[in-house]
Scaffold this motif. Structure first.
Motif, mmCIF file in Angstrom:
data_model
loop_
_atom_site.group_PDB
_atom_site.id
_atom_site.type_symbol
_atom_site.label_atom_id
_atom_site.label_comp_id
_atom_site.label_asym_id
_atom_site.label_seq_id
_atom_site.Cartn_x
_atom_site.Cartn_y
_atom_site.Cartn_z
ATOM 1 N N ASP A 243 -3.135 -4.782 -6.744
ATOM 2 C CA ASP A 243 -2.823 -5.602 -7.908
ATOM 3 C C ASP A 243 -3.742 -5.335 -9.093
ATOM 4 O OD1 ASP A 243 -0.762 -6.781 -6.537
ATOM 5 O OD2 ASP A 243 -1.825 -8.651 -6.104
ATOM 6 N N HIS A 244 -4.928 -4.790 -8.842
ATOM 7 C CA HIS A 244 -5.912 -4.634 -9.917
ATOM 8 C C HIS A 244 -6.157 -3.192 -10.337
ATOM 9 C CE1 HIS A 244 -6.709 -8.775 -8.704
ATOM 10 N NE2 HIS A 244 -7.266 -8.934 -9.877
ATOM 11 N N VAL A 245 -5.825 -2.228 -9.489
ATOM 12 C CA VAL A 245 -6.041 -0.823 -9.834
ATOM 13 C C VAL A 245 -4.716 -0.226 -10.303
ATOM 14 C CG1 VAL A 245 -6.726 1.434 -8.965
ATOM 15 C CG2 VAL A 245 -7.962 -0.613 -8.218
ATOM 16 N N SER A 246 -4.660 0.151 -11.552
ATOM 17 C CA SER A 246 -3.410 0.623 -12.151
ATOM 18 C C SER A 246 -3.066 2.038 -11.713
ATOM 19 C CB SER A 246 -3.527 0.590 -13.679
ATOM 20 O OG SER A 246 -3.784 -0.716 -14.146
ATOM 21 N N ASN A 247 -1.771 2.311 -11.704
ATOM 22 C CA ASN A 247 -1.250 3.672 -11.475
ATOM 23 C C ASN A 247 -1.648 4.251 -10.126
ATOM 24 O OD1 ASN A 247 -0.143 3.924 -14.266
ATOM 25 N ND2 ASN A 247 -2.314 3.814 -14.817
ATOM 26 N N LEU A 248 -1.732 3.383 -9.127
ATOM 27 C CA LEU A 248 -2.110 3.818 -7.781
ATOM 28 C C LEU A 248 -0.904 4.455 -7.099
ATOM 29 C CD1 LEU A 248 -4.393 3.787 -5.639
ATOM 30 C CD2 LEU A 248 -3.537 1.531 -4.921
ATOM 31 N N LEU A 249 -0.985 5.750 -6.826
ATOM 32 C CA LEU A 249 0.149 6.484 -6.269
ATOM 33 C C LEU A 249 0.231 6.388 -4.750
ATOM 34 C CD1 LEU A 249 -0.037 9.758 -8.404
ATOM 35 C CD2 LEU A 249 1.507 7.804 -8.722
ATOM 36 N N GLU A 250 -0.935 6.402 -4.073
ATOM 37 C CA GLU A 250 -0.920 6.524 -2.616
ATOM 38 C C GLU A 250 -2.206 5.960 -2.026
ATOM 39 O OE1 GLU A 250 0.160 10.480 -0.915
ATOM 40 O OE2 GLU A 250 -1.855 10.402 -0.071
ATOM 41 N N VAL A 251 -2.069 5.300 -0.887
ATOM 42 C CA VAL A 251 -3.241 4.915 -0.103
ATOM 43 C C VAL A 251 -3.128 5.565 1.268
ATOM 44 C CG1 VAL A 251 -3.708 2.751 -1.300
ATOM 45 C CG2 VAL A 251 -2.142 2.761 0.654
ATOM 46 N N SER A 252 -4.264 5.980 1.799
ATOM 47 C CA SER A 252 -4.327 6.565 3.136
ATOM 48 C C SER A 252 -5.103 5.605 4.023
ATOM 49 C CB SER A 252 -5.035 7.926 3.070
ATOM 50 O OG SER A 252 -5.221 8.451 4.368
ATOM 51 N N ILE A 253 -4.454 5.111 5.078
ATOM 52 C CA ILE A 253 -5.066 4.081 5.927
ATOM 53 C C ILE A 253 -4.872 4.458 7.387
ATOM 54 C CG2 ILE A 253 -5.121 1.624 6.498
ATOM 55 C CD1 ILE A 253 -3.933 1.038 3.766
ATOM 56 N N GLY A 254 -5.959 4.444 8.130
ATOM 57 C CA GLY A 254 -5.891 4.810 9.536
ATOM 58 C C GLY A 254 -6.548 3.801 10.449
ATOM 59 N N HIS A 255 -7.873 3.717 10.405
ATOM 60 C CA HIS A 255 -8.620 2.914 11.363
ATOM 61 C C HIS A 255 -8.146 1.460 11.375
ATOM 62 C CE1 HIS A 255 -12.024 1.851 13.914
ATOM 63 N NE2 HIS A 255 -12.213 0.808 13.120
ATOM 64 N N ALA A 256 -8.112 0.830 10.213
ATOM 65 C CA ALA A 256 -7.713 -0.580 10.158
ATOM 66 C C ALA A 256 -6.278 -0.770 10.621
ATOM 67 C CB ALA A 256 -7.888 -1.119 8.739
ATOM 68 N N LEU A 257 -5.400 0.112 10.177
ATOM 69 C CA LEU A 257 -3.983 -0.029 10.519
ATOM 70 C C LEU A 257 -3.765 0.064 12.029
ATOM 71 C CD1 LEU A 257 -1.043 1.561 8.584
ATOM 72 C CD2 LEU A 257 -1.096 1.687 11.072
ATOM 73 N N ILE A 258 -4.428 1.007 12.680
ATOM 74 C CA ILE A 258 -4.262 1.152 14.122
ATOM 75 C C ILE A 258 -4.880 -0.038 14.855
ATOM 76 C CG2 ILE A 258 -4.805 2.585 16.124
ATOM 77 C CD1 ILE A 258 -2.695 3.736 14.132
ATOM 78 N N CYS A 259 -6.047 -0.507 14.400
ATOM 79 C CA CYS A 259 -6.661 -1.680 15.029
ATOM 80 C C CYS A 259 -5.778 -2.916 14.871
ATOM 81 C CB CYS A 259 -8.042 -1.942 14.419
ATOM 82 S SG CYS A 259 -9.278 -0.701 14.835
ATOM 83 N N GLU A 260 -5.229 -3.115 13.687
ATOM 84 C CA GLU A 260 -4.346 -4.259 13.455
ATOM 85 C C GLU A 260 -3.094 -4.171 14.314
ATOM 86 O OE1 GLU A 260 -5.788 -4.636 8.792
ATOM 87 O OE2 GLU A 260 -4.067 -3.397 9.360
ATOM 88 N N SER A 261 -2.640 -2.951 14.548
ATOM 89 C CA SER A 261 -1.425 -2.747 15.340
ATOM 90 C C SER A 261 -1.620 -3.119 16.808
ATOM 91 C CB SER A 261 -0.964 -1.294 15.231
ATOM 92 O OG SER A 261 -0.624 -0.972 13.899
ATOM 93 N N LEU A 262 -2.850 -3.088 17.291
ATOM 94 C CA LEU A 262 -3.115 -3.502 18.671
ATOM 95 C C LEU A 262 -2.747 -4.964 18.870
ATOM 96 C CD1 LEU A 262 -6.563 -1.772 19.339
ATOM 97 C CD2 LEU A 262 -4.323 -1.069 20.178
ATOM 98 N N TYR A 263 -2.895 -5.754 17.825
ATOM 99 C CA TYR A 263 -2.595 -7.182 17.915
ATOM 100 C C TYR A 263 -1.175 -7.515 17.445
ATOM 101 C CZ TYR A 263 -7.618 -7.863 18.537
ATOM 102 O OH TYR A 263 -8.903 -7.821 19.019
ATOM 103 N N LEU A 264 -0.729 -6.812 16.401
ATOM 104 C CA LEU A 264 0.500 -7.219 15.727
ATOM 105 C C LEU A 264 1.676 -6.281 15.944
ATOM 106 C CD1 LEU A 264 -1.183 -8.224 12.340
ATOM 107 C CD2 LEU A 264 -0.484 -9.753 14.198
#
Length: 237
Positions: free
Chosen positions: A202-223
């Motif tokens: 919401d605050h960083v303009s013109n953001l094209l892409e985010v790369s997410i691994g560690h958090a996403l996989i950890c969150e997926s263990l629960y959700l």
């Protein structure tokens, strides 16, 4: 909408811990794309302790969105990228024994080296991105290397957000604004999570892409993996 590229290094780490092919990296990658992710990121290291170089070769024929290969551009890495020809290569200055990436490039000191390496990749029409700290001088230096994009190193933002310091976003806002003015695309990654991703987006303009691994996989263990990917996509709209 900002694109979500899922880093699957942790899937490879889990597989390697038992020496077999469970979980099946290629199947997980196909599922992640089916669940809506718009890209796959891998970061092979010289010791191949998670993603192996052969994984990169196999993923070339599996990924249907965009494959992003991250790494320090040593000769072995450059040869791999030129062989696989991913949609994007992200240059990261990590040492061979680094547990994870922990700093961006000094794009002023390493300008000539980066310019040379980027030139090699661009001859093959591979989009190039440079991993940088949120410093306007480093962003300006990146623009002089011929890179297409920068990837903002977001660990400090994640720490500040967790501590309740909302002003920690300011250097990223400024870096992104300078990057946009200089014609650079803007990616971001490292320690982004479901907790902090929306505020960043919401605050960083013109953001094209985010790369997410560690958090996403950890969150997926629960959700659950499919659920978590869709939760990210909702926050990135």
């Amino acid at each position: 909408m900002t694109k979500l590229s899922v880093n699957v290094n942790k899937i490879a780490t889990l597989r390697n811990s038992r020496g077999g092919n469970v979980p099946d990296l290629l199947k997980v990658v196909a599922d992640i794309e089916d669940f809506g992710a718009q890209g796959i990121t891998i970061h092979p290291r010289p010791d191949e302790r998670h993603i192996r170089y052969e994984d990169a070769r196999k993923l070339r024929d599996v990924v249907t969105t965009e494959l992003n290969i991250e790494g320090n551009p040593i000769d072995k890495f450059i040869d791999l990228v030129l062989e696989v020809q991913p949609a994007q290569v992200t240059l990261v200055p990590d040492s061979p024994d680094a547990i994870t990436s922990n700093a961006g490039w000094n794009t002023i000191t390493h300008k000539d080296f980066l310019k040379e390496v980027i030139g090699v990749f661009k001859e093959k029409n591979i989009r190039t991105s440079i991993f940088v700290d949120p410093e306007t001088s480093m962003v300006a230096g990146a623009a002089k290397t011929g890179a297409d994009r920068i990837e903002l190193y977001t660990e400090q933002y994640a720490r500040d957000y967790e501590a309740g310091n909302m002003h920690g976003i300011q250097p990223f806002i400024e870096a992104a604004n300078i990057a946009y003015e200089l014609g650079l695309g803007i990616n971001a990654g490292h320690d982004l999570s479901l907790r902090n991703i929306k505020y960043f987006k919401d605050h960083v303009s013109n953001l094209l892409e985010v790369s997410i691994g560690h958090a996403l996989i950890c969150e997926s263990l629960y959700l659950g993996l499919e659920n978590v990917i869709n939760m990210y996509l909702h926050r990135l709209k």
